[in-house]
Write an enzyme that holds these catalytic residues in place. Sequence first.
Site, PDB file in Angstrom:
ATOM      1  N   TYR A  35      38.192  27.367  34.386  1.00 33.21           N
ATOM      2  CA  TYR A  35      38.066  28.101  35.648  1.00 33.21           C
ATOM      3  C   TYR A  35      39.434  28.254  36.334  1.00 33.21           C
ATOM      4  CZ  TYR A  35      37.164  28.878  40.564  1.00 33.21           C
ATOM      5  OH  TYR A  35      37.210  29.379  41.832  1.00 33.21           O
ATOM      6  N   GLN A 139      43.393  32.896  55.249  1.00 36.81           N
ATOM      7  CA  GLN A 139      43.006  34.040  54.394  1.00 36.81           C
ATOM      8  C   GLN A 139      41.559  34.429  54.658  1.00 36.81           C
ATOM      9  OE1 GLN A 139      40.859  33.311  51.402  1.00 36.81           O
ATOM     10  NE2 GLN A 139      40.677  35.507  50.998  1.00 36.81           N
ATOM     11  N   HIS A 261      46.250  38.604  41.802  1.00 32.23           N
ATOM     12  CA  HIS A 261      45.288  37.500  41.876  1.00 32.23           C
ATOM     13  C   HIS A 261      45.478  36.545  40.689  1.00 32.23           C
ATOM     14  CE1 HIS A 261      41.655  37.137  44.622  1.00 32.23           C
ATOM     15  NE2 HIS A 261      41.449  36.096  43.850  1.00 32.23           N
ATOM     16  N   ARG A 264      43.301  37.361  37.638  1.00 34.47           N
ATOM     17  CA  ARG A 264      41.876  36.997  37.678  1.00 34.47           C
ATOM     18  C   ARG A 264      40.983  38.144  38.119  1.00 34.47           C
ATOM     19  NH1 ARG A 264      41.695  31.268  37.837  1.00 34.47           N
ATOM     20  NH2 ARG A 264      39.913  31.012  39.221  1.00 34.47           N
ATOM     21  N   GLY A 294      51.987  34.187  38.511  1.00 35.94           N
ATOM     22  CA  GLY A 294      52.852  33.837  37.385  1.00 35.94           C
ATOM     23  C   GLY A 294      54.057  32.982  37.717  1.00 35.94           C
TER      24      GLY A 294
HETATM   25  C1  LIG Z   1      41.170  28.678  41.215  1.00 34.98           C
HETATM   26  C2  LIG Z   1      41.682  29.840  41.993  1.00 34.98           C
HETATM   27  C3  LIG Z   1      40.967  30.290  43.104  1.00 34.98           C
HETATM   28  C4  LIG Z   1      41.445  31.367  43.852  1.00 34.98           C
HETATM   29  N1  LIG Z   1      40.758  31.756  44.975  1.00 34.98           N
HETATM   30  C5  LIG Z   1      41.276  32.727  45.768  1.00 34.98           C
HETATM   31  C6  LIG Z   1      40.641  33.085  46.991  1.00 34.98           C
HETATM   32  O1  LIG Z   1      39.606  32.523  47.364  1.00 34.98           O
HETATM   33  N2  LIG Z   1      41.211  34.068  47.740  1.00 34.98           N
HETATM   34  C7  LIG Z   1      42.367  34.691  47.355  1.00 34.98           C
HETATM   35  O2  LIG Z   1      42.874  35.560  48.060  1.00 34.98           O
HETATM   36  N3  LIG Z   1      42.990  34.370  46.202  1.00 34.98           N
HETATM   37  C8  LIG Z   1      42.488  33.411  45.406  1.00 34.98           C
HETATM   38  N4  LIG Z   1      43.136  33.065  44.254  1.00 34.98           N
HETATM   39  C9  LIG Z   1      44.385  33.783  43.875  1.00 34.98           C
HETATM   40  C10 LIG Z   1      45.613  33.102  44.476  1.00 34.98           C
HETATM   41  O3  LIG Z   1      45.659  33.236  45.873  1.00 34.98           O
HETATM   42  C11 LIG Z   1      46.911  33.698  43.906  1.00 34.98           C
HETATM   43  O4  LIG Z   1      46.914  35.088  44.113  1.00 34.98           O
HETATM   44  C12 LIG Z   1      47.112  33.405  42.434  1.00 34.98           C
HETATM   45  O5  LIG Z   1      46.678  32.096  42.114  1.00 34.98           O
HETATM   46  C13 LIG Z   1      48.577  33.532  42.104  1.00 34.98           C
HETATM   47  O6  LIG Z   1      48.811  33.364  40.741  1.00 34.98           O
HETATM   48  P1  LIG Z   1      49.288  31.974  40.096  1.00 34.98           P
HETATM   49  O7  LIG Z   1      48.080  31.109  40.036  1.00 34.98           O
HETATM   50  O8  LIG Z   1      49.770  32.381  38.751  1.00 34.98           O
HETATM   51  O9  LIG Z   1      50.361  31.382  40.979  1.00 34.98           O
HETATM   52  C14 LIG Z   1      42.655  32.014  43.472  1.00 34.98           C
HETATM   53  C15 LIG Z   1      43.371  31.546  42.364  1.00 34.98           C
HETATM   54  C16 LIG Z   1      42.901  30.474  41.629  1.00 34.98           C
HETATM   55  C17 LIG Z   1      43.721  29.995  40.460  1.00 34.98           C
END
Ligand SMILES: Cc1cc2nc3c(=O)[nH]c(=O)nc-3n(C[C@H](O)[C@H](O)[C@H](O)COP(=O)(O)O)c2cc1C
Length: 365
Positions: A35, A139, A261, A264, A294
């Site tokens: 996840y 957020q 994101h 994701r 990244g």
């Molecule tokens: C487990 C997980 C949950 C996330 N949940 C949210 C969220 O609830 N809202 C949001 O704006 N971004 C969410 N993100 C995205 C992060 O804010 C961010 O854009 C992203 O993790 C950046 O990439 P990185 O993990 O490679 O640093 C989530 C990312 C992960 C890994």
Amino acid sequence: MTSSHEGLAPQVRLRTLGEIERAGLWSLDRVITEYLQGGSGSELTVRRNRSAFDRIRFVPRVMSGLPHPSTATSLLGVDLRIPVMTAPFGSDGYFHPEGHRAVARANERFGICGVVPEAGTFSAEQLATAAPKGAAFGQLHPMGTEANFRSMVQRYVDAGYRGLVLTLDCPTPGWREHFLLNEFRVDKRVVSGNYPPDAEIDMEQALARLNPATQPAWTWDKLSELLADYPLPWLAKGILTAEDAVAALDAGAAGVIVSNHGGRQLDGVRSTIEALEPIAAAARGRGAIVLDSGIRRGSDVVKAVALGADAVLIGRLSAYGIAAAGEDGAYQVLELLRREIETVLILLGRGDITDLDRSSVEWES
Ligand SMILES: Cc1cc2nc3c(=O)[nH]c(=O)nc-3n(C[C@H](O)[C@H](O)[C@H](O)COP(=O)(O)O)c2cc1C
């Protein structure tokens, strides 16, 4: 209920960011690891977010005669010891029982701030109380009913947050096949810190907002009109084109977060570091420019700043930190980033991170 965390393996040390990632993942169940690490579709964008950084070369200058480098900067009036903030990642209780409370405390102790998630394990109020400086931005997802949206914005205002982050790239969750393979459903208890069962607001409505697939998308006009009623500056997160950056600024955003994101959401989009330069050119002088997706080491931060970012967000790196060792792990992530950024600046022959420009890097053709 929230985490399979059993503490740090005795033989695991936290000397590098790679070691912190391994230690963090070691402490989590396989399903939670997938996840956290996973992306959508074929994970093309997850891989591209990393491989694009590899195509950027540094262009060092020697004998610059510059003093010890400065890594400090500020974003929307908030001081940052390094140009890094923590990203809003929901479901934080899966990674450590203290989740974003540990992240915010580490941020405050180190000297940066973070963005706390709407869909997190702790409420906006709990995080502001734990570490007001470490949890400076709140957020939220612009969707659902106006009344619930307003109520969440007002809570961030009342709790003393310095700004808002509006996540725009999530009108429906991305196609995450690990969810299907693992038959994994996020437990409401790890994402509803803001909407506990005894909350006075309409619980069903609030949780529906966390399930965006059920909600119609909003428009710039609606967002702009609603946010004009509140005193906080806001950043538009999930921007990948210069056109959308301009639209966000026209709608009243104080800046943009260039983000996919972490790979994701829509798989197959451009990496954020590739998207950054045209966005920075369009937005320069009009608002803050932040990048995420990244970032895995200090040199990535320097490359992003050289290509036009004022700061970056770290998502998974921060989650690995708490999974490995709670607040101390999150702190160590920041300290290792700081030391690497400083080393890179010295070797680049550049004195101050805020003076970095395009001449410090080149793209491999
Ligand atoms: C487990 C997980 C949950 C996330 N949940 C949210 C969220 O609830 N809202 C949001 O704006 N971004 C969410 N993100 C995205 C992060 O804010 C961010 O854009 C992203 O993790 C950046 O990439 P990185 O993990 O490679 O640093 C989530 C990312 C992960 C890994």
